[in-house]
Scaffold this motif. Structure first.
Motif: not given
Length: 311
Positions: A66, A62-63, A56-60
């Motif tokens: 993108e 995912r940013f 899974r990707l962390t929030e950082a």
């Protein structure tokens, strides 16, 4: 951080698995893992949650994913365009559109653009207004023509015009006045209203529903369908009525009445990446201005003053 590391990270983020990503990249898994680790150490933040299956990707993460996809797509486009120019080949301009814009002035605009730039390869991609935003962000398209204004900090919007709305009715609807007299939205009370598209949302359907709700109108039933053609087919079969842009009155087996309410309009919106200084943006803006001044009626851009519309 270098482009190679971004490419590796995007592969891992898409596959959510180091083994599959390594196979896709034609490399061994340990060096791939090391490159992702070096990237995390350089940024000072974890990008992946390695204790989950799949990854899974962390929030950082995912940013970064993108942004990295957008950067890599733009680099691919830049390389392709550079090769074309070096080989004296034509450039490519990808344009997203929602189907209803093809009934108004957009086809004329594209014909003019092709005439002025005969070597330009214009590629059209059918996308909803919301899908166009993501396609712009990732570099899939360069321009978009839609009807829904999405609030996105990476995308600039230009309202080209506000198009009047009309009501499509079955041909059997009694109509003695010629041309048909304008109507008010209040007259839709207790009628069966067909809206489109059903998905994805928000869409033109939401524009119409917000419009009639704002007028306090309650239809007897709301029927949602996916396409304009389906909606008009149902109108022809007397299943209900449908509010459409004035440029979409192409079926001869229906009757149409203009809607007098001043707020009964739908925008044609051109969108592009914010801070994009591509030549095509200025060229399209100039063409729109010229077409407005030369043939607004032919473009369906006229803004008729309906009797009693100001009342």
């Amino acid at each position: 951080m270098d482009l190679r590391q971004l490419k590796y990270f995007v592969a891992v983020a898409r596959e959510r698995n180091f083994t599959r990503a390594a196979e896709q990249l034609h490399m061994a898994q340990p060096p791939l893992g090391r490159q992702i680790q070096l990237l995390e150490e350089e940024l000072g933040v974890p990008l992946l949650l390695r204790n989950s299956r799949p990854l899974r990707l962390t929030e950082a993460g995912r940013f970064l994913f993108e942004q990295a996809v957008q950067v890599l797509n733009r680099i691919d486009q830049m390389a392709a365009e550079t090769r074309r120019l070096g080989l004296n080949q034509q450039g490519t301009l990808s344009i997203g559109f929602v189907p209803s814009t093809l009934y108004g002035g957009v086809p004329i605009l594209l014909r003019k653009l092709r005439q002025q730039h005969p070597k330009l390869d214009i590629r059209l991609v059918e996308l909803s207004s919301i899908q166009q935003v993501e396609a712009l962000r990732t570099g899939r398209i360069d321009l978009g023509f839609g009807r829904i204004g999405a609030n996105d900090s990476a995308v600039a919007r230009i309202v080209l015009r506000e198009e009047r709305l009309v009501l499509a009715m079955p041909a059997t609807t009694p109509c003695t006045a010629k041309p048909p007299q304008p109507m008010w939205l209040a007259e839709l009370a207790d009628q069966k209203l067909i809206v489109y598209p059903k998905n994805p949302r928000p869409s033109f359907a939401d524009q119409i529903l917000a419009l009639i709700e704002g007028c306090g109108v309650r239809p007897a039933e709301i029927i949602e369908v996916n396409e304009l053609q389906t909606a008009l087919g149902l109108v022809a079969s007397e299943a209900g009525v449908c509010i459409i842009p004035a440029s979409a009155t192409f079926r001869a087996d229906l009757r149409y009445r203009p809607i007098a309410d001043l707020q009964a309009t739908s925008p044609i919106i051109m969108c592009h990446r914010l801070n994009d200084d591509g030549w095509y943006i200025a060229s399209v803006k100039k063409l729109v201005d010229e077409l407005y001044r030369s043939a607004p009626t032919a473009l369906g851009m006229g803004f008729p003053q309906f009797p009693g519309a100001a009342g």
